[in-house]
Each structure stands twice: as C-alpha cells, then as structure tokens.
Design a protein around this motif. Structure first.
Motif, PDB file in Angstrom:
ATOM      1  N   VAL A  19     135.135  44.277 -73.144  1.00 30.93           N
ATOM      2  CA  VAL A  19     135.445  44.145 -74.568  1.00 30.93           C
ATOM      3  C   VAL A  19     136.726  44.895 -74.919  1.00 30.93           C
ATOM      4  CG1 VAL A  19     134.615  44.626 -76.897  1.00 30.93           C
ATOM      5  CG2 VAL A  19     133.025  43.773 -75.174  1.00 30.93           C
ATOM      6  N   TRP A  22     139.605  42.818 -73.935  1.00 28.16           N
ATOM      7  CA  TRP A  22     139.770  41.704 -74.868  1.00 28.16           C
ATOM      8  C   TRP A  22     140.461  42.169 -76.147  1.00 28.16           C
ATOM      9  CZ3 TRP A  22     134.098  39.933 -73.998  1.00 28.16           C
ATOM     10  CH2 TRP A  22     134.046  39.022 -72.937  1.00 28.16           C
ATOM     11  N   MET A  42     134.035  35.985 -75.389  1.00 28.63           N
ATOM     12  CA  MET A  42     133.059  36.963 -75.877  1.00 28.63           C
ATOM     13  C   MET A  42     131.719  36.287 -76.151  1.00 28.63           C
ATOM     14  SD  MET A  42     132.484  40.060 -76.985  1.00 28.63           S
ATOM     15  CE  MET A  42     131.497  40.963 -78.143  1.00 28.63           C
ATOM     16  N   PHE A  58     132.174  43.504 -82.796  1.00 33.41           N
ATOM     17  CA  PHE A  58     133.417  42.789 -82.505  1.00 33.41           C
ATOM     18  C   PHE A  58     133.855  41.991 -83.717  1.00 33.41           C
ATOM     19  CE2 PHE A  58     136.111  39.856 -79.984  1.00 33.41           C
ATOM     20  CZ  PHE A  58     136.775  40.785 -79.206  1.00 33.41           C
TER      21      PHE A  58
END
Length: 172
Positions: A19, A22, A42, A58
């Motif tokens: 994550v 990303w 994701m 997120f």
C-alpha cells in the motif's frame, strides 16, 4: 519521512503488493490512468471483507487528496467506496486534461490568426502603402477566424486601391 523518488526507483520491498508503494506511485504520478490502476490493484488484492478497514483508510487518503482537486464536500461525502473515490479522481484528471487540450487548440488557432494577420498587413503595405496597412491592422485585430483573414488577403489581389480593400475588409 519517505523519499518517494528513491522508493519508486527501488525494486519492490515485498513480493506482495504494498500500500505504501501504491501511495508513493500516486504521489509521483497523479495521472488518471495511474490512480485508476492503483485503485484497481488495491481492490483486487484487498477486496475481501477482512480488508474493509484498509480499503476505508485508502479511500480516506484518496479523498483527502481530492480536496486539493477542488471537489466540493457535498460530493466527497457521497463517496462510499474506494472505487468511487478512484472514479472521481479519474473524472477530475480527465477534465483537467480536456481543458488543457482545449486551451492548446485555442492558442494554436489564435496564433494562426495572428500570423496570417501579420502576413496580410505586410502584403497590403507592399501593394497600397503603410497607411492602408496600419488601418487594415486595426480591422484585423477584431477578427479571430484565420479563414476570414485569409479571405481579406485574397482581396488584396482583387482590389485596385487601398480604400477599396479597407471597405471590403470592414464589411466582414
């Protein structure tokens, strides 16, 4: 603190999707395509119910960035999923890119019109003198269509006097 550029140049830290990587990717490349790709990845990796809190975090991060995109709070409050947040981002980026393309198109058109007007005035100066060219330049300032300016250029050949040219050009 994370050095995002160094992180992006390195090989992935873990074999599994990450994550943080990303997020770094979206910071370094906020294009609609990249954000959409990251959101899809994701959701593919962390789509199960056991990852609901991670997806929510997120989503909050994406929406936090969305404030700088100029999206109103009333719209952001309606975004219930990470997928919706990604779609909003992609839409905003597409609008920015469209506005940029339209601005470039207008700039090119205006540039062509200005270039043609300069050429037409130069031709008028050669055939009818500086006074006619200066008066024609004032008339051409209000014309933004390159084809209309080209038609006035054609009239330089057709007209016998500067006054005739100015009269025709003034008629549009």
């Amino acid at each position: 603190m994370l050095d995002l550029r160094t992180l992006a140049r390195q090989a992935p830290i873990a074999a599994e999707p990450n994550v943080v990587e990303w997020m770094a990717s979206m910071e370094l490349d906020p294009s609609a395509g990249n954000v959409t790709r990251v959101v899809r990845e994701m959701l593919a990796v962390y789509g199960g119910p056991e990852h609901a809190r991670l997806r929510e975090a997120f989503r909050e991060w994406v929406l936090g960035a969305a404030e700088s995109w100029g999206i109103g709070d009333e719209v952001l409050e309606q975004v219930k999923s990470l997928k919706e947040a990604g779609m909003i981002y992609a839409g905003v980026e597409e609008q920015k890119e469209q506005a940029h393309r339209e601005g470039l198109g207008r700039g090119r058109k205006e540039g062509r019109a200005e270039g043609r007007a300069t050429l037409v005035c130069r031709q008028a100066r050669l055939k009818f003198g500086a006074r006619t060219a200066e008066r024609l330049s004032g008339l051409l300032d209000d014309i933004t269509d390159p084809e209309a300016i080209a038609r006035i250029g054609d009239q330089i050949i057709e007209c016998g006097t500067g006054e005739e040219l100015l009269a025709r050009a003034g008629q549009g």
